[in-house]
Design an enzyme around this catalytic site. Structure first.
Site, PDB file in Angstrom:
ATOM      1  N   ARG A   1       1.137 -10.738   6.883  1.00 46.66           N
ATOM      2  CA  ARG A   1       1.070  -9.539   6.034  1.00 46.66           C
ATOM      3  C   ARG A   1       2.322  -8.711   6.312  1.00 46.66           C
ATOM      4  O   ARG A   1       2.412  -8.037   7.341  1.00 46.66           O
ATOM      5  CB  ARG A   1      -0.204  -8.737   6.339  1.00 46.66           C
TER       6      ARG A   1
ATOM      7  N   TYR B   1      14.140  31.254   5.189  1.00 49.46           N
ATOM      8  CA  TYR B   1      12.950  32.017   5.576  1.00 49.46           C
ATOM      9  C   TYR B   1      12.957  32.338   7.064  1.00 49.46           C
ATOM     10  O   TYR B   1      13.252  31.476   7.887  1.00 49.46           O
ATOM     11  CB  TYR B   1      11.678  31.211   5.276  1.00 49.46           C
TER      12      TYR B   1
ATOM     13  N   LYS C   1       0.853  -1.194   0.000  1.00 44.06           N
ATOM     14  CA  LYS C   1       0.000   0.000   0.000  1.00 44.06           C
ATOM     15  C   LYS C   1       0.889   1.245   0.000  1.00 44.06           C
ATOM     16  O   LYS C   1       2.096   1.162   0.247  1.00 44.06           O
ATOM     17  CB  LYS C   1      -0.918  -0.009   1.214  1.00 44.06           C
TER      18      LYS C   1
ATOM     19  N   CYS D   1      12.891  24.660   3.109  1.00 43.86           N
ATOM     20  CA  CYS D   1      11.946  25.319   2.197  1.00 43.86           C
ATOM     21  C   CYS D   1      11.169  24.242   1.418  1.00 43.86           C
ATOM     22  O   CYS D   1      11.429  23.054   1.572  1.00 43.86           O
ATOM     23  CB  CYS D   1      12.693  26.207   1.210  1.00 43.86           C
ATOM     24  N   MET D   2      10.249  24.692   0.564  1.00 46.21           N
ATOM     25  CA  MET D   2       9.463  23.705  -0.184  1.00 46.21           C
ATOM     26  C   MET D   2      10.352  22.842  -1.101  1.00 46.21           C
ATOM     27  O   MET D   2      10.145  21.629  -1.216  1.00 46.21           O
ATOM     28  CB  MET D   2       8.392  24.410  -1.024  1.00 46.21           C
ATOM     29  N   ASP D   3      11.345  23.490  -1.710  1.00 48.57           N
ATOM     30  CA  ASP D   3      12.136  22.796  -2.730  1.00 48.57           C
ATOM     31  C   ASP D   3      13.628  22.764  -2.441  1.00 48.57           C
ATOM     32  O   ASP D   3      14.390  22.188  -3.222  1.00 48.57           O
ATOM     33  CB  ASP D   3      11.962  23.504  -4.087  1.00 48.57           C
TER      34      ASP D   3
ATOM     35  N   ARG E   1     -10.485  -0.575  15.124  1.00 48.01           N
ATOM     36  CA  ARG E   1     -10.593   0.053  13.803  1.00 48.01           C
ATOM     37  C   ARG E   1     -11.615  -0.758  13.031  1.00 48.01           C
ATOM     38  O   ARG E   1     -12.607  -1.172  13.611  1.00 48.01           O
ATOM     39  CB  ARG E   1      -9.187   0.039  13.165  1.00 48.01           C
TER      40      ARG E   1
ATOM     41  N   HIS F   1      -6.017  -7.551  12.950  1.00 49.60           N
ATOM     42  CA  HIS F   1      -4.802  -6.723  12.917  1.00 49.60           C
ATOM     43  C   HIS F   1      -4.370  -6.444  14.348  1.00 49.60           C
ATOM     44  O   HIS F   1      -5.203  -6.133  15.206  1.00 49.60           O
ATOM     45  CB  HIS F   1      -5.086  -5.417  12.175  1.00 49.60           C
TER      46      HIS F   1
HETATM   47  C1  LIG Z   1      -4.094  -4.244   8.178  1.00 53.65           C
HETATM   48  C2  LIG Z   1      -2.614  -4.177   8.012  1.00 53.65           C
HETATM   49  N1  LIG Z   1      -1.925  -5.325   7.920  1.00 53.65           N
HETATM   50  C3  LIG Z   1      -0.588  -5.334   7.770  1.00 53.65           C
HETATM   51  C4  LIG Z   1       0.135  -4.168   7.730  1.00 53.65           C
HETATM   52  C5  LIG Z   1       1.637  -4.225   7.585  1.00 53.65           C
HETATM   53  O1  LIG Z   1       2.243  -3.808   8.770  1.00 53.65           O
HETATM   54  P1  LIG Z   1       3.830  -3.721   8.881  1.00 53.65           P
HETATM   55  O2  LIG Z   1       4.242  -2.672   7.930  1.00 53.65           O
HETATM   56  O3  LIG Z   1       4.063  -3.323  10.294  1.00 53.65           O
HETATM   57  O4  LIG Z   1       4.379  -5.048   8.531  1.00 53.65           O
HETATM   58  C6  LIG Z   1      -0.540  -2.943   7.835  1.00 53.65           C
HETATM   59  C7  LIG Z   1       0.231  -1.703   7.820  1.00 53.65           C
HETATM   60  O5  LIG Z   1      -0.052  -0.717   8.404  1.00 53.65           O
HETATM   61  C8  LIG Z   1      -1.947  -2.951   7.986  1.00 53.65           C
HETATM   62  O6  LIG Z   1      -2.642  -1.820   8.087  1.00 53.65           O
END
Ligand SMILES: Cc1ncc(COP(=O)(O)O)c(C=O)c1O
Length: 401
Positions: free
Chosen positions: A222, A267, A39, A314-316, A137, A166
């Site tokens: 995961r 700045y 992600k 700064c921004m850049d 969550r 999770h």
């Molecule tokens: C639902 C879920 N599973 C797995 C992960 C992966 O976690 P990590 O990066 O700590 O391995 C995340 C990351 O935030 C998550 O939101």
């Protein structure tokens, strides 16, 4: 240094990604799958590139947060199973199903609306039931999980592919909240079993849990942070997990000049030179993902010397005091994080200054920072704003060293 590229760039070492997958895999129980969490553009590293590498190295599945991210992967030609772990609005159910993307469900109405949208589009929908065992969550309460699973099992057009939870504190020193969450999850799984429902995929562990709690591994883990070679906490770094950071961030000196004492810099003029100072201007800033909160706090590496950032980011652009390295010249490489002649600045160092976590530091690296990919020790690909993804060979955006 890469001619033709913007002189601030991230190097992504895909060999290290592959190594990290294998390093974790060899510590998992036999048969436990790795779902590579890619992600947020693979935590800033580049989702298609990381996903491809992780799958080649032994991951079997991918996970993202939103449907757009999953579709990006499908568009890049990745056919591995993908789970969207976050909220997907009902209207997107058809698109998900048509792309063979699995969605997360946790309430009857929500699941029904998604499945109906999928059916209207003419496809079955694969779902993973999320159980809230303590994160507070998304998720169904553990004591309601079996009833919801049973209902999903009987719902036409719905394939209950997975069940997951999770863990909120898998990286914390105290393991007891994690054991409690796992206990609640196992209770829900036992109730499912009593109801005669078997779900192919059961998963709970993030990186920290996969590394620390063998009982959290179930049929898949995961893996996010560890994939990128970052450790969930300092203790895990000390245990013998050989993870290798995949990203370095680099820039070059845009101007180097002596300023007299009493000269304000940047700045607001909040930094004022105390002595004649050799000030270097660097072509990166908060729009590249280098937080303004680092103003006057961080450092960068110039020829193996740590030189302090001064004045406001700064921004850049930002400035550093290189008085200790007067030989530094325009065009010289500067490491923002990574190694330089035996010195290093880590993502964790930057996270500590910002009082945040490494996840945020790498994820913030913005899309205008070119990504240069290394595979088998060589540049394999680059991604820039000019040409989104360009194979090096044969394109007009060649890189040279
Ligand atoms: C639902 C879920 N599973 C797995 C992960 C992966 O976690 P990590 O990066 O700590 O391995 C995340 C990351 O935030 C998550 O939101």
């Amino acid at each position: 240094m890469y001619q033709h590229l913007r002189p601030t760039w991230a190097e992504i070492n895909l060999d290290n990604i592959a190594h990290n997958v294998q390093a974790i895999k060899q510590r998992l129980q036999p048969g436990c799958e790795i779902m590579a969490v890619v992600k947020a553009d693979a935590y800033g590293h580049g989702a298609p590139q990381v996903a491809r590498t992780a799958l080649e190295a032994g991951a079997t599945r991918l996970a993202v947060s939103i449907l757009d991210e999953a579709c990006e992967l499908r568009g890049a030609g990745l056919s591995a199973p993908i789970l969207v772990m976050g909220y997907t609005p009902a209207a997107q159910g058809g698109l998900a199903a048509s792309q063979d993307i699995s969605l997360t469900v946790y309430e009857r109405q929500q699941a029904l609306a998604l499945v109906q949208a999928a059916q209207a589009a003419g496809f079955p929908l694969k779902v993973h039931l999320k159980v809230d065992t303590g994160m507070g969550r998304l998720g169904v309460q553990p004591d309601e999980a079996a009833a919801l699973a049973s209902w999903l099992h009987g719902l036409a057009g719905c394939q209950l592919e997975g069940i997951f939870t999770h863990l909120a504190k898998a990286d914390a020193a105290d393991p007891s909240p994690t054991y409690l969450q796992l206990q609640r999850f196992e209770l829900a799984l036992a109730q499912l079993q009593q109801a005669g429902i078997s779900v192919p995929l059961v998963h709970a562990a993030n990186s920290a849990a996969a590394m620390r709690f063998p009982s959290s591994q179930f049929s898949a883990v995961r893996l996010g942070l560890a994939l990128y070679g970052l450790y969930p906490n300092a203790q895990l770094r000390e245990r013998d997990f050989d993870l290798r950071p995949a990203m370095t961030l680099n820039t070059t000196i845009a101007q180097a000049k002596w300023l007299p004492a009493n000269n304000p810099v940047s700045y607001g003029g909040r930094f004022v030179t105390q002595r004649p100072s050799y000030i270097i201007t660097l072509p990166f800033g908060y729009a590249d993902g280098f937080s303004r909160a680092l103003s006057g706090k961080g450092s960068v590496l110039v020829s193996g010397h740590k030189v302090p950032l001064i004045g406001a980011v700064c921004m850049d652009q930002c400035m550093a005091d290189a008085t200790e390295v007067p030989e530094a010249q325009v065009g010289d490489p500067v490491v923002i994080w990574g190694n330089s002649q035996g010195q290093s600045i880590t993502v964790d160092d930057i996270a500590a200054i910002l009082d945040t976590i490494s996840y945020e530091v790498v994820t913030l690296v913005s899309k205008r920072v070119p990504r240069v990919y290394f595979r088998h020790g060589q540049v394999s690909e680059l991604r820039t704003l000019l040409q989104h993804t360009t194979a090096i060979a044969g394109e007009n955006c060649r890189v040279t060293f």
